[in-house]
Design an enzyme around this catalytic site. Sequence first.
Site, PDB file in Angstrom:
ATOM      1  N   ASP A   4     -24.083  50.427  -6.666  1.00  0.00           N
ATOM      2  CA  ASP A   4     -24.185  49.892  -8.024  1.00  0.00           C
ATOM      3  C   ASP A   4     -23.086  48.882  -8.313  1.00  0.00           C
ATOM      4  OD1 ASP A   4     -26.509  50.916  -9.261  1.00  0.00           O
ATOM      5  OD2 ASP A   4     -25.602  52.909  -9.224  1.00  0.00           O
ATOM      6  N   HIS A  59     -33.013  53.346  -4.173  1.00  0.00           N
ATOM      7  CA  HIS A  59     -32.924  54.782  -3.909  1.00  0.00           C
ATOM      8  C   HIS A  59     -33.963  55.241  -2.905  1.00  0.00           C
ATOM      9  CE1 HIS A  59     -30.103  54.741  -7.255  1.00  0.00           C
ATOM     10  NE2 HIS A  59     -29.565  55.727  -6.581  1.00  0.00           N
ATOM     11  N   GLU A 111     -18.619  52.322 -10.596  1.00  0.00           N
ATOM     12  CA  GLU A 111     -19.784  51.593 -10.093  1.00  0.00           C
ATOM     13  C   GLU A 111     -20.224  50.459 -11.011  1.00  0.00           C
ATOM     14  OE1 GLU A 111     -22.860  54.407  -9.178  1.00  0.00           O
ATOM     15  OE2 GLU A 111     -22.574  55.521 -11.027  1.00  0.00           O
ATOM     16  N   CYS A 137     -18.523  56.525  -1.971  1.00  0.00           N
ATOM     17  CA  CYS A 137     -19.736  57.284  -1.646  1.00  0.00           C
ATOM     18  C   CYS A 137     -20.984  56.398  -1.614  1.00  0.00           C
ATOM     19  CB  CYS A 137     -19.933  58.448  -2.613  1.00  0.00           C
ATOM     20  SG  CYS A 137     -20.174  57.920  -4.310  1.00  0.00           S
TER      21      CYS A 137
HETATM   22  C1  PEP Z   1     -23.727  54.070  -5.684  1.00  0.00           C
HETATM   23  O1  PEP Z   1     -24.141  53.450  -6.665  1.00  0.00           O
HETATM   24  O2  PEP Z   1     -23.088  53.535  -4.750  1.00  0.00           O
HETATM   25  C2  PEP Z   1     -24.002  55.513  -5.549  1.00  0.00           C
HETATM   26  C3  PEP Z   1     -23.471  56.230  -4.595  1.00  0.00           C
HETATM   27  O3  PEP Z   1     -24.881  56.069  -6.445  1.00  0.00           O
HETATM   28  P1  PEP Z   1     -26.456  55.864  -6.327  1.00  0.00           P
HETATM   29  O4  PEP Z   1     -26.732  55.150  -5.028  1.00  0.00           O
HETATM   30  O5  PEP Z   1     -27.097  57.190  -6.372  1.00  0.00           O
HETATM   31  O6  PEP Z   1     -26.752  55.023  -7.513  1.00  0.00           O
HETATM   32 MG    MG Z   2     -24.855  54.582  -8.355  1.00  0.00          MG
END
Ligand code: PEP
Ligand code: MG
Length: 596
Positions: free
Chosen positions: A475, A204, A451, A522
């Site tokens: 994920d 993140h 995910e 996403c």
């Molecule tokens: C993902 O896991 O691809 C996602 C968009 O959520 P995050 O990156 O916030 O875990």
């Molecule tokens: Mg995620």
Amino acid sequence: MSIQVFGTPVSRGVAIGRAVLVASSRVDVAHYFVPTERIDSEIERLRVARDAVSTELSTLKRDLPPEAPTELSALLDVHLMLLHDESLTGATKQWIVERHYNAEWALSAQLEVLARQFDEMDDEYLRERKADVEQVAERLLRFLARAKPGQAVPAGAEVPRARDFGGEEPLVLVANDVAPADMIQFKRSVFTGFVTDVGGRTSHTAIVARSLDIPAVVGAREASRLIRQDDWLVIDGDAGVVIVNPSPIVLEEYRFRQRQSELERARLNRLRHTPAVTLDGQAVELLANIELPGDAAVALEAGAVGVGLFRSEFLFMNRGGDLPGEDEQFVAYRDAVVAMQGLPVTIRTVDIGADKPLDRMSLQELRHEHALNPALGLRAIRWSLSEPDMFRQQLRAILRASAYGNVRILIPMVAHMGEIRLTLDALARARQQLDDAGCSYGQVQVGAMIEVPAAALAVGRFLDHFDFVSVGTNDLIQYTLAIDRSDDAVSHLFDPWHPAVLRLIADTISQAHARGKGVSVCGEMAGDAAFTDLLLAMGLRSFSMHPARIAAIKQRVLRVDTRRLAAGLPAVLSAEDPALEAARLFAPVLSAPSAA
Ligand code: PEP
Ligand code: MG
């Protein structure tokens, strides 16, 4: 001497600037420039802090109980001596005068210099005095934070730059680790590049660095030890290399590349308001991923046709346990919804846990002190369901914001039918509570993030209960390949091209289509042009990414024929090396309408 440090590239481009070393524990210290007319008052702030800490230490010493060990009194004397030593406060003053750093930043910059000097001492006793200097500086920093909260540049105001004061530009942050919540405060910062010792490509911290749209390298292992305060650095965010004190020839080469990428950026920018339609007339929805309500304006400016992922957890982080209440959340969501002017805003319920702890913690602390494997622990919807009051508060706040525009709710990390039932029950109760209170709210679609492999494999069943799904590839890859996305030791194994990952994404998209439900991606793959053709070939027509990536992805969309891509998909999915096969089949460009 010039040296190179290698890491993982996470945000493209070239940054050239002076290193600002910041200890991970002090990354949250305010960093801003002080205008010339405020230099004297900034020095006065420092003096007041020093006097206050001096009084504090003297009082502590005076009030020591008679039975206290004599070393304690001697230690307080050492702290008092260090406090008044020129090498601490005197040199800090110099950073303020010469660099226009605010007092906290100047102090932590000087602390880094002193820490290096102590580390290099031969005498063990003297080396250990580093901890004393750090303790004294911490006292000063605590006093400064208490005495002058909100001293940083107010929201919306221009961030003063070093060049405003004739200083050298730009500055590059170097730290062992930066927590995602700390990284977010750099959204409006003086730094034009980042280097961290730890972190993987889709951690993140890296994601937020990417959203800042400035060159960054993570997982550079020894960087914060090898790089010195004020060293000249080149960050090559494409190759994942940091060049420390480059030679003039290397520097000139990188300056050239920097100018080239600025030109490319300006060229792409012209595509901002061009509709994203493929050569064969397929409309593609390009949405934005945002972290804070203020990012909505940036998303619109970048040409996003909505928000595909609002990571609401950033409203909850680093608040010392004081979580935002329903009204505070409502205002944040409403602001984002209003800013998007009727375009869809997909608000993900809080995804706390794993590498996004509620409060600041290093990854090491997280792993060793809290859960053996936080990525598999109480995270995302699991956490929300374990805090039912908090969860309903968030759902009510989102529902209330839906009265102001087009809102969708997205549930992270759903893995189990039981979680779906509990989530939908909580939503029904939240609606009921709003009805009872006479609060209005609009129609809200509810979606699940796909995910974890379990969700991808059971997506058909999940879709009976949801209006849409959004594939979180970050994920999905982490959990499919058992690769901790924030661990640089295994980041080379994080492989979006793995056949198992491709199969799960392709099946999710086709199952959603078969049921007439919306599907979007996403995760970071959506904003990486290397995967645009592949995802279009799978039938994807909705991509959500950092606003800064929209123009580049749009350029790719404008140049492809989806019929040709779809025809090549079976070969890619069954290939021994899908990346190679995709490069062979997809790369040729039919014709090239471009921003040029
Ligand atoms: C993902 O896991 O691809 C996602 C968009 O959520 P995050 O990156 O916030 O875990
Ligand atoms: Mg995620």
